[in-house]
Design a protein around this motif. Sequence first.
Motif, PDB file in Angstrom:
ATOM      1  N   ALA A  40       1.066  -1.094   0.054  1.00  0.00           N
ATOM      2  CA  ALA A  40       0.069  -0.094  -0.181  1.00  0.00           C
ATOM      3  C   ALA A  40       0.801   1.287  -0.156  1.00  0.00           C
ATOM      4  O   ALA A  40       0.783   2.293  -0.680  1.00  0.00           O
ATOM      5  N   ALA A  41       2.046   1.292   0.644  1.00  0.00           N
ATOM      6  CA  ALA A  41       2.841   2.471   0.905  1.00  0.00           C
ATOM      7  C   ALA A  41       3.545   2.646  -0.387  1.00  0.00           C
ATOM      8  O   ALA A  41       3.681   3.795  -0.852  1.00  0.00           O
ATOM      9  N   PHE A  42       3.998   1.636  -1.209  1.00  0.00           N
ATOM     10  CA  PHE A  42       4.586   1.787  -2.391  1.00  0.00           C
ATOM     11  C   PHE A  42       3.670   1.827  -3.747  1.00  0.00           C
ATOM     12  O   PHE A  42       4.320   1.951  -4.766  1.00  0.00           O
ATOM     13  N   GLY A  43       2.206   2.019  -3.471  1.00  0.00           N
ATOM     14  CA  GLY A  43       1.527   2.040  -4.457  1.00  0.00           C
ATOM     15  C   GLY A  43       1.592   0.612  -5.548  1.00  0.00           C
ATOM     16  O   GLY A  43       1.258   0.822  -6.617  1.00  0.00           O
ATOM     17  N   MET A  44       1.790  -0.329  -4.794  1.00  0.00           N
ATOM     18  CA  MET A  44       1.839  -1.777  -5.464  1.00  0.00           C
ATOM     19  C   MET A  44       0.513  -2.619  -5.332  1.00  0.00           C
ATOM     20  O   MET A  44      -0.337  -2.292  -4.328  1.00  0.00           O
ATOM     21  N   PRO A  45       0.228  -3.547  -6.333  1.00  0.00           N
ATOM     22  CA  PRO A  45      -0.804  -4.396  -5.903  1.00  0.00           C
ATOM     23  C   PRO A  45      -0.838  -5.139  -4.568  1.00  0.00           C
ATOM     24  O   PRO A  45       0.374  -5.535  -4.236  1.00  0.00           O
ATOM     25  N   MET A  46      -1.904  -5.190  -3.971  1.00  0.00           N
ATOM     26  CA  MET A  46      -1.938  -6.026  -2.775  1.00  0.00           C
ATOM     27  C   MET A  46      -1.459  -7.748  -3.066  1.00  0.00           C
ATOM     28  O   MET A  46      -2.069  -8.404  -3.975  1.00  0.00           O
ATOM     29  N   PRO A  47      -0.509  -8.153  -2.163  1.00  0.00           N
ATOM     30  CA  PRO A  47      -0.096  -9.537  -2.217  1.00  0.00           C
ATOM     31  C   PRO A  47      -1.396 -10.408  -1.826  1.00  0.00           C
ATOM     32  O   PRO A  47      -2.299 -10.101  -1.312  1.00  0.00           O
ATOM     33  N   THR A  48      -1.150 -11.635  -2.372  1.00  0.00           N
ATOM     34  CA  THR A  48      -2.250 -12.634  -2.251  1.00  0.00           C
ATOM     35  C   THR A  48      -2.088 -13.077  -0.650  1.00  0.00           C
ATOM     36  O   THR A  48      -1.185 -13.286  -0.344  1.00  0.00           O
ATOM     37  N   SER A  49      -3.367 -13.142   0.070  1.00  0.00           N
ATOM     38  CA  SER A  49      -3.394 -13.573   1.444  1.00  0.00           C
ATOM     39  C   SER A  49      -2.839 -14.763   1.671  1.00  0.00           C
ATOM     40  O   SER A  49      -3.195 -15.947   0.902  1.00  0.00           O
ATOM     41  N   THR A  50      -2.012 -15.075   2.552  1.00  0.00           N
ATOM     42  CA  THR A  50      -1.508 -16.290   3.093  1.00  0.00           C
ATOM     43  C   THR A  50      -1.962 -16.591   4.556  1.00  0.00           C
ATOM     44  O   THR A  50      -1.281 -17.125   5.118  1.00  0.00           O
ATOM     45  N   VAL A  51      -2.932 -16.267   4.867  1.00  0.00           N
ATOM     46  CA  VAL A  51      -3.847 -16.046   6.168  1.00  0.00           C
ATOM     47  C   VAL A  51      -4.706 -17.493   6.179  1.00  0.00           C
ATOM     48  O   VAL A  51      -5.566 -17.732   5.380  1.00  0.00           O
ATOM     49  N   ARG A  52      -4.553 -18.334   7.390  1.00  0.00           N
ATOM     50  CA  ARG A  52      -5.288 -19.306   7.745  1.00  0.00           C
ATOM     51  C   ARG A  52      -6.434 -18.984   8.655  1.00  0.00           C
ATOM     52  O   ARG A  52      -6.076 -18.367   9.623  1.00  0.00           O
ATOM     53  N   ARG A  53      -7.495 -19.247   8.457  1.00  0.00           N
ATOM     54  CA  ARG A  53      -8.561 -18.787   9.300  1.00  0.00           C
ATOM     55  C   ARG A  53      -9.039 -20.174  10.092  1.00  0.00           C
ATOM     56  O   ARG A  53      -9.260 -21.280   9.805  1.00  0.00           O
TER      57      ARG A  53
END
Length: 400
Positions: free
Chosen positions: A336-349
């Motif tokens: 977000a700070a660098f104005g780049m595409p958001m990375p794919t989430s690697t979060v486990r729920r």
Amino acid sequence: MQVVAAVLSATVLVVTAYGWSTAGSFDAGFSRSQAIGDDAPHSLDGDVNILLIGLDTRRDQNGNELPAEVLDQLHAGDGDEGGYNANTLILVHIPAAMNKIVAVSIPRDDYVPVTGIPGYTHAKIKEAYGLKKAAVQDQLIARGVTDQRKLEQAGREAGRASTVAAVRDLTGVPIDRFAEVTLAGFYDLAAALGGVEVCLNAPVEDTEFSGADFPAGRQQLDPAQALAFVRQRHGLENGDLDRTHRQQAFLTSVARQLRRAGTLTDPGKLTALMEVAHRNIVLSDGWNMTEFVRTLGGADDPQVEFRTLPVLRYDVINGQDVNIVDRSAIRREVAAAFGMPMPTSTVRRTGQRTQPSAAWSPQTAAGARRTSTTASQPQTPAAGKPVRGDITSGQVPCVN
């Protein structure tokens, strides 16, 4: 030791020194490193990410201890202290449009995965340099290498590569260039500038560790005082995080001072600053600094924003204070700070709780070198307010 101020100041410095650099000898004067590697990922569309490394060592590039008179001024012990920790890491994003520069400070105690270091799977990010350096030197010694200069230079190259890899893994963005500076480089820069202006919200005293002893308010610091200002963490409300904000304020001050000091019209001062850069800064191979200078020198005054990466909490692992971080959250923030595409989430729920895949857990801690001991009541970090840099107008920001 937060001497990476000298490195980011070198970025500002080369902008200020645009006219001088056209002489053609600017690039030739720097030591170079191939630590990034030819096969490393790079930014696209003209953007550039630069990693600034402040190395806490009291030795020169050949492993020789700095002269006693220099060590006395640094108030930082002798060559046996400090090791080779990258105590300051700042990732600077310069977009192709040159409209806004974002500098992200990485807290030195962030506990992250490391690779290629025997006996370690995780470490403080500041330790990626020194641990790898020591491992490579041990391997070379086992093969019969005895030349201390060769051991030092090979170890440092490995340390730089290890640091670049750790930062790239943590932030999820390419690193196109890097610059490294040590304690002596910071001191030399402050000396060449004739001191640096700072502002403190309250008086501070830390004569035992950093040598800091300053009143509240705006003040001009000499080189030794300036080093104490950016090294102090004891006695500050938020410890290392307050020290990070001091780095950011210092960078703003140095940049403003360079632009206001008539550097372009003072050949003696300009030459002294260039000598400081050549003597103390190591640049990644392939970085055409003269071209970089010309590009930045031709741009309008960009806004400079400083940020500090978030910390989940403080903890104790292997008897050391560490910062527990969420790598997924950090990658989103950097993008977000660098104005780049958001990375794919690697979060486990799991149920109602979200567990970041890269955050600390008993399993990851157990992979560290020794038995992990977790504090019973981990603290919540108080990050404080980030510093917004304005190198063209306004006053030096006041910090703790």
